[in-house]
Design a protein around this motif. Structure first.
Motif, short mmCIF file in Angstrom:
data_model
loop_
_atom_site.label_atom_id
_atom_site.label_comp_id
_atom_site.label_asym_id
_atom_site.label_seq_id
_atom_site.Cartn_x
_atom_site.Cartn_y
_atom_site.Cartn_z
N TRP A 64 -1.35 -32.20 -18.79
CA TRP A 64 -1.29 -32.39 -17.34
C TRP A 64 -0.39 -31.36 -16.66
CZ3 TRP A 64 -1.58 -37.86 -14.87
CH2 TRP A 64 -2.74 -38.51 -15.30
N LEU A 65 0.57 -30.80 -17.42
CA LEU A 65 1.48 -29.80 -16.85
C LEU A 65 1.05 -28.37 -17.14
CD1 LEU A 65 4.95 -31.41 -17.73
CD2 LEU A 65 3.82 -31.35 -15.49
N ASP A 66 0.01 -28.20 -17.97
CA ASP A 66 -0.45 -26.85 -18.29
C ASP A 66 -0.96 -26.14 -17.04
OD1 ASP A 66 0.15 -26.56 -20.92
OD2 ASP A 66 -1.81 -27.22 -21.67
N PRO A 67 -0.72 -24.82 -16.94
CA PRO A 67 -1.28 -24.06 -15.81
C PRO A 67 -2.81 -24.10 -15.83
CG PRO A 67 0.44 -22.81 -16.92
CD PRO A 67 0.14 -24.00 -17.79
N MET A 68 -3.38 -23.86 -14.67
CA MET A 68 -4.82 -23.81 -14.54
C MET A 68 -5.34 -22.47 -15.10
SD MET A 68 -5.16 -26.75 -13.29
CE MET A 68 -6.87 -26.89 -12.78
N LEU A 105 5.13 -29.00 -25.41
CA LEU A 105 5.70 -29.61 -24.19
C LEU A 105 7.06 -29.00 -23.85
CD1 LEU A 105 5.61 -31.74 -21.95
CD2 LEU A 105 6.65 -33.36 -23.55
N GLY A 106 7.89 -28.73 -24.87
CA GLY A 106 9.20 -28.15 -24.61
C GLY A 106 9.09 -26.79 -23.94
N LYS A 107 8.11 -25.97 -24.35
CA LYS A 107 7.92 -24.66 -23.73
C LYS A 107 7.51 -24.79 -22.26
CE LYS A 107 6.63 -22.37 -28.06
NZ LYS A 107 5.56 -21.62 -28.78
N ILE A 108 6.64 -25.76 -21.97
CA ILE A 108 6.21 -25.97 -20.58
C ILE A 108 7.39 -26.40 -19.71
CG2 ILE A 108 4.76 -27.40 -19.10
CD1 ILE A 108 3.19 -25.31 -20.57
N PRO A 120 13.64 -29.15 -6.60
CA PRO A 120 13.91 -30.41 -7.34
C PRO A 120 13.23 -30.44 -8.70
CG PRO A 120 13.47 -30.89 -5.04
CD PRO A 120 13.16 -29.43 -5.23
N ASN A 121 12.05 -29.85 -8.82
CA ASN A 121 11.39 -29.82 -10.13
C ASN A 121 12.15 -28.95 -11.12
OD1 ASN A 121 9.41 -31.49 -9.20
ND2 ASN A 121 7.81 -29.94 -9.08
N ARG A 122 12.69 -27.83 -10.66
CA ARG A 122 13.47 -26.99 -11.56
C ARG A 122 14.71 -27.72 -12.04
NH1 ARG A 122 12.46 -22.92 -7.62
NH2 ARG A 122 14.66 -22.90 -6.99
N ARG A 123 15.36 -28.45 -11.14
CA ARG A 123 16.55 -29.22 -11.53
C ARG A 123 16.20 -30.31 -12.54
NH1 ARG A 123 17.95 -29.08 -5.89
NH2 ARG A 123 17.30 -31.25 -5.72
N GLN A 124 15.08 -31.01 -12.29
CA GLN A 124 14.68 -32.08 -13.21
C GLN A 124 14.30 -31.51 -14.57
OE1 GLN A 124 14.94 -35.20 -12.98
NE2 GLN A 124 13.73 -35.91 -14.71
N ALA A 125 13.64 -30.37 -14.60
CA ALA A 125 13.28 -29.75 -15.88
C ALA A 125 14.52 -29.33 -16.65
CB ALA A 125 12.37 -28.55 -15.63
#
Length: 249
Positions: A64-68, A105-108, A120-125
């Motif tokens: 679900w997080l993979d790039p298109m 998943l860790g690489k993503i 906020p996504n960068r902070r959460q990651a």
């Protein structure tokens, strides 16, 4: 519970495939976004996070997080809510193996911590990376904090090097006198004396102050004696005396 978890993960894979097909037809990819509330509900149920991990949900979340296909990121809402979901799962000794089985998943997550355009996504990651790293790289507690920060190989090497230095030192001590190779470090002397030296006791009073009055009286008496000797010798020349006592000694 396990059957429901496996059905959910299967539908997550299907939603991802349908979004890829819609993307290739230049249509909105909305299947993952529509299914997100159901996935969030399952993950928040008591006992389900552990079962979902056993059913390989991390692999589905990675898809679900993979790039298109054009290297663009998935929908921002999907990224934000999936990153929040990953914080729900318990972190234990098997987490490293689960991440390996997820297919990257860790690489993503590491990629999103740097390249996600939403702050906020960068902070959460970055927060997820920090939490996972503490579990993956955790060492057994030891008494020495220095050893806790070193890998076991480094500790063994430092121990062997220390033993080697000690043996070399002992051999040198046997060959020659060790005092030749060392200098003593001077230590500050204590200035609190219990007894005043005898040769200088006449110049001090109690408390350590000099008897200036006694010195002045002795100087005046010595000057008067010299005057008397001069008079007896017939020298009646007047002698000038200063108030400060100059010329008396």
């Amino acid at each position: 519970m396990r059957q429901a978890s496996e059905d959910l993960i299967g539908r997550m894979w299907k939603a991802r495939d349908e979004d890829l097909k819609a993307f290739k037809r230049d249509q909105p990819a909305l299947q993952k976004l529509k299914m997100l509330p159901e996935v969030e509900d399952f993950c928040k149920r008591v006992g389900f996070p552990e079962v979902l991990l056993q059913c390989k949900i991390l692999g589905a979340l990675r898809l679900w997080l993979d790039p298109m296909p054009d290297s663009s990121l998935p929908n921002q809402s999907v990224r934000t809510r999936v990153l929040k979901l990953l914080e729900i799962f318990p972190i234990d000794e098997e987490w490293k193996d689960l991440l390996r089985e997820s297919g990257g998943l860790g690489k993503i997550i590491n990629f999103l911590s740097i390249k996600d355009p939403y702050e906020p996504n960068r902070r959460q990651a970055k927060k997820l990376i920090s939490i996972w790293s503490r579990q993956i790289f955790a060492k057994k507690d030891v008494s020495d904090p220095y050893e806790r920060a070193l890998p076991p190989s480094s500790i063994a090497q430092s121990s062997r090097a220390s033993d080697k230095k000690e043996s070399m030192y002992e051999r040198e001590m046997k060959k020659s006198n060790a005092s030749r190779f060392f200098a003593r470090v001077p230590q500050p002397a204590s200035l609190s004396f219990n007894r005043i030296p005898e040769e200088s006791m006449g110049d001090f009073e109690e408390g350590g102050r000099v008897r200036t009055e006694n010195k002045s009286k002795a100087a005046v008496e010595k000057g008067l004696q010299r005057l008397k000797k001069n008079r007896k010798g017939g020298n009646d020349r007047a002698v000038s005396l200063s108030i400060e006592g100059r010329g008396l000694l």
